[in-house]
Design an enzyme around this catalytic site. Structure first.
Site, PDB file in Angstrom:
ATOM      1  N   ASP A 114      45.826  48.169  34.669  1.00  0.00           N
ATOM      2  CA  ASP A 114      46.139  46.851  34.567  1.00  0.00           C
ATOM      3  C   ASP A 114      45.493  46.436  33.498  1.00  0.00           C
ATOM      4  O   ASP A 114      44.467  46.176  33.340  1.00  0.00           O
ATOM      5  CB  ASP A 114      45.648  46.198  35.950  1.00  0.00           C
ATOM      6  CG  ASP A 114      46.012  44.923  36.422  1.00  0.00           C
ATOM      7  OD1 ASP A 114      46.233  43.989  35.448  1.00  0.00           O
ATOM      8  OD2 ASP A 114      46.222  44.624  37.681  1.00  0.00           O
ATOM      9  N   HIS A 153      44.651  43.970  46.528  1.00  0.00           N
ATOM     10  CA  HIS A 153      44.865  43.181  45.377  1.00  0.00           C
ATOM     11  C   HIS A 153      46.280  43.580  45.135  1.00  0.00           C
ATOM     12  O   HIS A 153      47.128  44.170  45.654  1.00  0.00           O
ATOM     13  CB  HIS A 153      44.160  43.601  44.336  1.00  0.00           C
ATOM     14  CG  HIS A 153      43.302  42.741  43.311  1.00  0.00           C
ATOM     15  ND1 HIS A 153      44.079  42.504  42.100  1.00  0.00           N
ATOM     16  CD2 HIS A 153      42.599  41.684  43.422  1.00  0.00           C
ATOM     17  CE1 HIS A 153      43.482  41.461  41.540  1.00  0.00           C
ATOM     18  NE2 HIS A 153      42.832  40.963  42.257  1.00  0.00           N
ATOM     19  N   ASP A 202      41.651  45.204  33.386  1.00  0.00           N
ATOM     20  CA  ASP A 202      42.198  43.823  33.322  1.00  0.00           C
ATOM     21  C   ASP A 202      41.063  42.748  33.478  1.00  0.00           C
ATOM     22  O   ASP A 202      40.829  41.915  32.764  1.00  0.00           O
ATOM     23  CB  ASP A 202      43.217  43.721  34.681  1.00  0.00           C
ATOM     24  CG  ASP A 202      43.530  42.357  34.386  1.00  0.00           C
ATOM     25  OD1 ASP A 202      44.257  41.584  33.793  1.00  0.00           O
ATOM     26  OD2 ASP A 202      43.144  41.495  35.647  1.00  0.00           O
ATOM     27  N   GLU A 208      46.141  52.813  40.250  1.00  0.00           N
ATOM     28  CA  GLU A 208      45.656  51.524  39.478  1.00  0.00           C
ATOM     29  C   GLU A 208      44.307  51.511  38.694  1.00  0.00           C
ATOM     30  O   GLU A 208      43.283  51.639  39.688  1.00  0.00           O
ATOM     31  CB  GLU A 208      45.832  50.230  40.245  1.00  0.00           C
ATOM     32  CG  GLU A 208      45.933  49.100  39.049  1.00  0.00           C
ATOM     33  CD  GLU A 208      45.317  47.653  39.985  1.00  0.00           C
ATOM     34  OE1 GLU A 208      45.591  46.741  39.235  1.00  0.00           O
ATOM     35  OE2 GLU A 208      45.033  47.765  41.046  1.00  0.00           O
ATOM     36  N   SER A 249      49.883  39.826  37.902  1.00  0.00           N
ATOM     37  CA  SER A 249      49.899  41.099  38.413  1.00  0.00           C
ATOM     38  C   SER A 249      50.661  41.413  39.704  1.00  0.00           C
ATOM     39  O   SER A 249      51.417  42.471  39.839  1.00  0.00           O
ATOM     40  CB  SER A 249      48.534  41.705  38.924  1.00  0.00           C
ATOM     41  OG  SER A 249      47.816  41.952  37.732  1.00  0.00           O
ATOM     42  N   ASP A 282      50.725  46.980  33.471  1.00  0.00           N
ATOM     43  CA  ASP A 282      51.498  45.915  33.704  1.00  0.00           C
ATOM     44  C   ASP A 282      51.760  44.742  33.088  1.00  0.00           C
ATOM     45  O   ASP A 282      52.704  44.173  33.218  1.00  0.00           O
ATOM     46  CB  ASP A 282      50.819  45.491  35.262  1.00  0.00           C
ATOM     47  CG  ASP A 282      49.618  45.141  35.224  1.00  0.00           C
ATOM     48  OD1 ASP A 282      48.990  45.264  34.272  1.00  0.00           O
ATOM     49  OD2 ASP A 282      49.442  44.542  36.530  1.00  0.00           O
ATOM     50  N   HIS A 283      50.755  44.567  32.029  1.00  0.00           N
ATOM     51  CA  HIS A 283      50.853  43.643  30.960  1.00  0.00           C
ATOM     52  C   HIS A 283      49.473  43.792  30.254  1.00  0.00           C
ATOM     53  O   HIS A 283      48.649  44.723  30.396  1.00  0.00           O
ATOM     54  CB  HIS A 283      50.650  41.840  31.813  1.00  0.00           C
ATOM     55  CG  HIS A 283      49.503  42.043  32.779  1.00  0.00           C
ATOM     56  ND1 HIS A 283      48.240  41.741  32.436  1.00  0.00           N
ATOM     57  CD2 HIS A 283      49.769  41.935  34.277  1.00  0.00           C
ATOM     58  CE1 HIS A 283      47.418  41.978  33.298  1.00  0.00           C
ATOM     59  NE2 HIS A 283      48.325  42.001  34.506  1.00  0.00           N
ATOM     60  N   HIS A 287      46.536  36.761  30.703  1.00  0.00           N
ATOM     61  CA  HIS A 287      47.443  37.647  30.283  1.00  0.00           C
ATOM     62  C   HIS A 287      48.326  37.200  28.975  1.00  0.00           C
ATOM     63  O   HIS A 287      48.394  36.183  28.968  1.00  0.00           O
ATOM     64  CB  HIS A 287      48.490  38.003  31.365  1.00  0.00           C
ATOM     65  CG  HIS A 287      47.712  38.396  32.694  1.00  0.00           C
ATOM     66  ND1 HIS A 287      48.430  38.526  33.998  1.00  0.00           N
ATOM     67  CD2 HIS A 287      46.487  38.791  33.110  1.00  0.00           C
ATOM     68  CE1 HIS A 287      47.685  38.801  34.844  1.00  0.00           C
ATOM     69  NE2 HIS A 287      46.345  39.214  34.196  1.00  0.00           N
TER      70      HIS A 287
END
Length: 506
Positions: A37, A147, A284, A279, A95, A327-328, A462
């Protein structure tokens, strides 16, 4: 030289060849999907530069950076691609919508899980399809199990904030293994509009065993382990997440250890295969706070989990697929900074001993309590005249006051005033840019430490850059090329040979 008009034809041939290779490859019986993440190229390269330096090499010498011992497991996987990350309504996804894309193959709005952007239709995830096809399913995360990212694989809700609703669907999923962090709202509503179920009772009623201690979680590798388990680390942070890897207590399992437990637990339960999603969620969180050292250590822990999958792959090479991506990107992390030009000094990062969060809850909290009474923010040397604070900079971050330039010292003085009493001589706009919503002195310390090392940041949120994908094993060729994040779910389903074509309505 190839004529320009021939390039599309060549690309079409390459695509056909890749498709043919995927069709010829055996279907994937054991599937690992690793999701870092907030992790993109910047986080990956920074971690390899850090690892190179830690191993005695130089982060500015190609021969050292290319040494396999200084590379991450993920970047050495043979198939590589790139995916776009935007969601139905934003270039910078969140997310929940990113997780929904990976899990179900649809675009949706930020904050939405497992539903389309009209909030009227719910979709099955690739994990649910695996479960329906008789495969064992494991969902692991270093943050809470309710989450956004882990929830995308079992829940459909209009808002990721409805944690109790999400947990209710976790308890009703029938999946075989959940592991990592805990639950945020297991005994009542997380916010207005949420359900108010007792999740512990629901888990018990649905045949789940909740396990907490290190020894009892490790025992889940034994063949006599319960059929359905929720393995929660003993020590969690205030958000029911695992502590940052750099702060991990010895009583906790690392993400890599939890992954190993999940593999052995699920492999022992039946011979029809499994789907495991892992994950690395706190990469993140560290990047939101612009803490490179915390982020790098969580990338290393995440990559160590990939090593566990690779060890399994070595035993089952014809049946295993490993896919790794993010994811980003978070924070706008860059390799290089205006103050360092073309040099890099990753050894400077070794001076940081804990995450920003650990420092805030321990050293900083104690320091502030001791000195905030009667504090006069108008003095221009509050930090430099406090020997204890100067010592904290050196002992906990490796920053020597007299080695800093005047601008760095000025920024630290302003941030110190702001953290101590909530005032300084900056404008509100300046403070918002400099600190975001983080503790001013701590985020300024990490900014300066990162800049000295040659790492920059552009955001506390993000960003919208495409993210690399790495793959190995059966059907791995499906993940070569440049494609959308929704294609990952579709290709995972195809790799496992499911008759359903995603997206599939619930």
């Amino acid at each position: 030289m190839t004529p320009t008009h021939s390039i599309p034809r060549l690309l079409a041939v390459v695509a056909l060849c890749s498709a043919s290779l995927a069709d010829a490859a055996p279907l994937a019986k054991y599937v690992f999907f690793f999701l870092g993440d907030g992790m993109a190229s910047g986080q990956i390269q920074a971690t390899e530069a850090y690892l190179t330096t830690k191993n005695g090499g130089s982060a500015i010498k190609a021969v050292d950076l290319l040494n396999p011992d200084n590379r991450l497991n993920m970047t050495q996987l043979p198939i590589q691609g790139m995916q776009t990350t935007y969601d139905a309504g934003a270039l910078m996804t969140d997310s929940a919508s990113a997780g929904t894309a990976f899990a179900t193959g649809i675009k949706t709005k930020s904050g939405v899980l497992g539903m389309d952007d009209t909030l009227t239709t719910s979709y099955k995830s690739v994990a649910q399809l695996a479960h329906e096809h008789g495969r064992k399913v494991g969902i692991l995360s270093s943050v809470s199990l309710d989450h956004a990212t882990p929830a995308a694989y079992y829940a459909s809700v209009t808002s990721r904030g409805y944690m109790n609703q999400i947990e209710t669907q976790l308890a009703e999923s029938g999946y075989d293994f959940f592991g990592g962090g805990g639950l945020v709202a297991p005994t009542g509503a997380a916010r207005s509009g949420d359900s108010e179920n007792n999740i512990w009772d629901l888990l018990t009623a649905n045949g789940y065993t909740v396990v907490n201690g290190r020894a009892s979680i490790l025992a889940l590798k034994d063949r006599g382990a319960p059929e359905k388990v929720v393995a929660i680390n003993e020590t969690l942070d205030r958000s029911s997440a695992m502590p940052y890897a750099i702060d991990r207590p010895e009583t906790n399992l690392s993400l890599a250890e939890m992954t190993e437990v999940a593999i052995e637990n699920l492999y022992a339960k039946n011979n029809r295969g499994f789907f495991i999603m892992v994950e690395g969620g706190k990469i993140d969180w560290a990047c939101h706070a612009n803490d490179a050292v915390a982020a790098i250590n969580d990338v290393l822990d995440f990559d160590a989990a990939i090593a566990k999958a690779l060890a399994f792959y070595a035993k089952h090479p014809n049946d295993t697929l490993i896919v790794v991506t993010g994811d980003h990107e978070t924070g706008g992390m860059t390799i290089g900074h205006a103050t360092t030009g073309y040099s890099a000094y990753y050894d400077k990062l070794f001076g940081q001993s804990n995450s920003f969060e650990h420092f805030a809850a321990n050293q900083w909290e104690a320091h502030k309590a001791k000195y905030e009474s009667g504090y006069n923010w108008t003095a221009d040397d509050n930090l430099s005249s406090n020997a204890e604070m100067v010592a904290l900079l050196k002992d906990d971050f490796g920053l020597v006051w007299n080695d800093l330039n005047d601008y760095q010292k000025e920024k630290l003085e302003d941030a110190y005033d702001m953290s101590m009493i909530g005032e300084n001589d900056n404008s509100g706009a300046e403070n918002k840019l400099l600190y975001g919503n983080y503790e001013p002195i701590i985020v300024t310390i990490t900014h300066i430490l990162n800049e000295v090392a040659s790492i920059g940041w552009t955001s506390y949120s993000h960003t919208g850059v495409p993210v690399p994908v790495f793959a190995q094993g059966g059907q791995a060729d499906l993940f070569a090329g440049f494609y959308d994040n929704t294609d990952i779910a579709k290709n995972l389903s195809k790799a496992m040979g499911f008759r359903e074509t995603l997206p599939v309505v619930k």
